[in-house]
Design an enzyme around this catalytic site. Structure first.
Site, mmCIF file in Angstrom:
data_model
loop_
_atom_site.group_PDB
_atom_site.id
_atom_site.type_symbol
_atom_site.label_atom_id
_atom_site.label_comp_id
_atom_site.label_asym_id
_atom_site.label_seq_id
_atom_site.Cartn_x
_atom_site.Cartn_y
_atom_site.Cartn_z
ATOM 1 N N ARG A 1 0.834 -1.211 0.000
ATOM 2 C CA ARG A 1 0.000 0.000 0.000
ATOM 3 C C ARG A 1 0.866 1.257 0.000
ATOM 4 N NH1 ARG A 1 -3.275 2.748 4.382
ATOM 5 N NH2 ARG A 1 -5.057 3.705 3.301
ATOM 6 N N HIS B 1 0.558 4.263 -2.681
ATOM 7 C CA HIS B 1 0.273 5.634 -2.268
ATOM 8 C C HIS B 1 1.417 6.575 -2.633
ATOM 9 C CE1 HIS B 1 -3.388 5.296 0.551
ATOM 10 N NE2 HIS B 1 -3.360 4.246 -0.248
ATOM 11 N N HIS C 1 -5.759 -6.269 -2.317
ATOM 12 C CA HIS C 1 -6.650 -6.338 -1.148
ATOM 13 C C HIS C 1 -6.956 -7.779 -0.744
ATOM 14 C CE1 HIS C 1 -8.333 -1.947 -1.402
ATOM 15 N NE2 HIS C 1 -7.071 -2.007 -1.053
ATOM 16 N N ASN D 1 -4.023 8.775 4.121
ATOM 17 C CA ASN D 1 -2.798 8.289 4.764
ATOM 18 C C ASN D 1 -2.774 8.450 6.281
ATOM 19 O OD1 ASN D 1 -1.763 7.683 2.217
ATOM 20 N ND2 ASN D 1 -0.699 9.641 2.021
#
Length: 317
Positions: free
Chosen positions: A61, A65, A192, A93
């Site tokens: 992740r 990001h 995910h 975040n």
């Protein structure tokens, strides 16, 4: 000599510059300057994932990001300063993104072996790849040679990171803006299959959306009341929360996605066919996920003399 309109020439020059930037990334970038780099990163990540499998999901992740906001430049790692509101406290975040201390640990080992040579951006890219592999997913060759940004932008993070409330058309648009297509979106969402989400992220889906299995919704409501419990965690893939596999896609087909944005991938829309494919063909998912991660890692890298090689990933030199 043929002449071309100014607009055509400008486009041609931009295309050449983009190709040159990509060409500067190479899997052998540190072959002579830091030959043990990948061994060092893998060693640290193996220890981390063995102790806390969820941290593997967090590192994947972190890479996403980073790359989705002004490219893969480690800007997400920069702490705020009196003159800069960075990405760590952006909506997607704050109190959510993890793994900063893992990057610090890797960077410390790398600096001891190869002083001022390897970027924080490349450390994050390698750590994400190793996390997937260590959790049972595919591996791939990571292109290297990125450099680190000197600044970060909270506003850019808020504008670019897709929230859990996004519908499919919004997701497709945001990914297309980064050069990623529907196949990339559907494959990357398969990350995910590991990790967790907060009640505050999945409450609207399990309480208000119609495309949720009623039994699953009831199960998740017990963990996530209508009021309070915002920080309560649930696995994104309850079937195998620490295994990088295709059960995420099977959950989508059973209307058991935890997030609204995930269920959007299987809701009578253009991604349905890909979800069906991945749910029954792990090889296809592995190939497409690996290819999409390479494309993700190619988003607007700083190369050549742009940016810097940060000594401390949390602050500019």
């Amino acid at each position: 000599m043929a002449s071309f309109p100014g607009g055509f020439l400008a486009v041609a020059i931009l295309s050449l510059l983009a190709s040159a930037t990509r060409a500067q990334l190479s899997p052998a970038f540190y072959a002579t300057t830091c030959p043990n780099l990948e061994t060092i990163v893998r060693s640290v990540m193996a220890q981390v994932v063995a102790q806390d499998p969820r941290m593997g999901a967090s590192m994947i992740r972190l890479f996403f990001h980073d790359c989705f906001v002004n490219g893969c430049d480690a800007s997400v790692l920069l702490d705020d300063t009196p003159t800069m509101a960075g990405e760590k406290n952006a909506m997607g975040n704050m109190n959510s993104l993890r793994g900063y201390e893992v990057v610090d640990a890797i960077k410390s080992r790398v600096e001891a072996a190869c002083r001022a040579t390897v970027s924080c951006a490349d450390v994050v890219a390698l750590a994400a790849r190793d996390s997937v592999s260590l959790l049972g997913g595919p591996s791939w060759t990571v292109m290297l040679g990125r450099r680190d940004a000197r600044v970060a932008s909270k506003d850019a993070a808020n504008a670019n990171l897709p929230p859990a409330s996004d519908n499919l058309s919004s997701l497709i648009s945001k990914f297309a803006a980064k050069g990623l297509d529907l196949r990339d979106l559907t494959a990357l969402s398969g990350a995910h299959t590991v990790g967790v989400a907060k009640c505050s992220s999945f409450r609207p889906h399990v309480y208000s959306d119609a495309n949720v299995d009623p039994g699953f919704a009831l199960f998740r409501k017990r963990l996530c009341p209508t009021v309070g419990g915002d920080a309560n965690l649930a696995p994104l893939d309850p079937t195998s929360p620490n295994r990088f596999d295709v059960s995420y896609y099977r959950d989508l087909m059973a209307r058991r996605a935890l997030l609204h944005s995930d269920q959007e991938l299987f809701n009578g829309g253009p991604a349905d066919e890909l979800v069906r494919l991945y749910s029954s063909n792990g090889g296809a998912f592995d190939r497409d996920f690996a290819a999409a991660m390479v494309k993700l890692g190619n988003i607007s890298p700083l190369t050549g003399s742009a940016g810097e090689i940060r000594l401390n990933c949390r602050k500019a030199n």
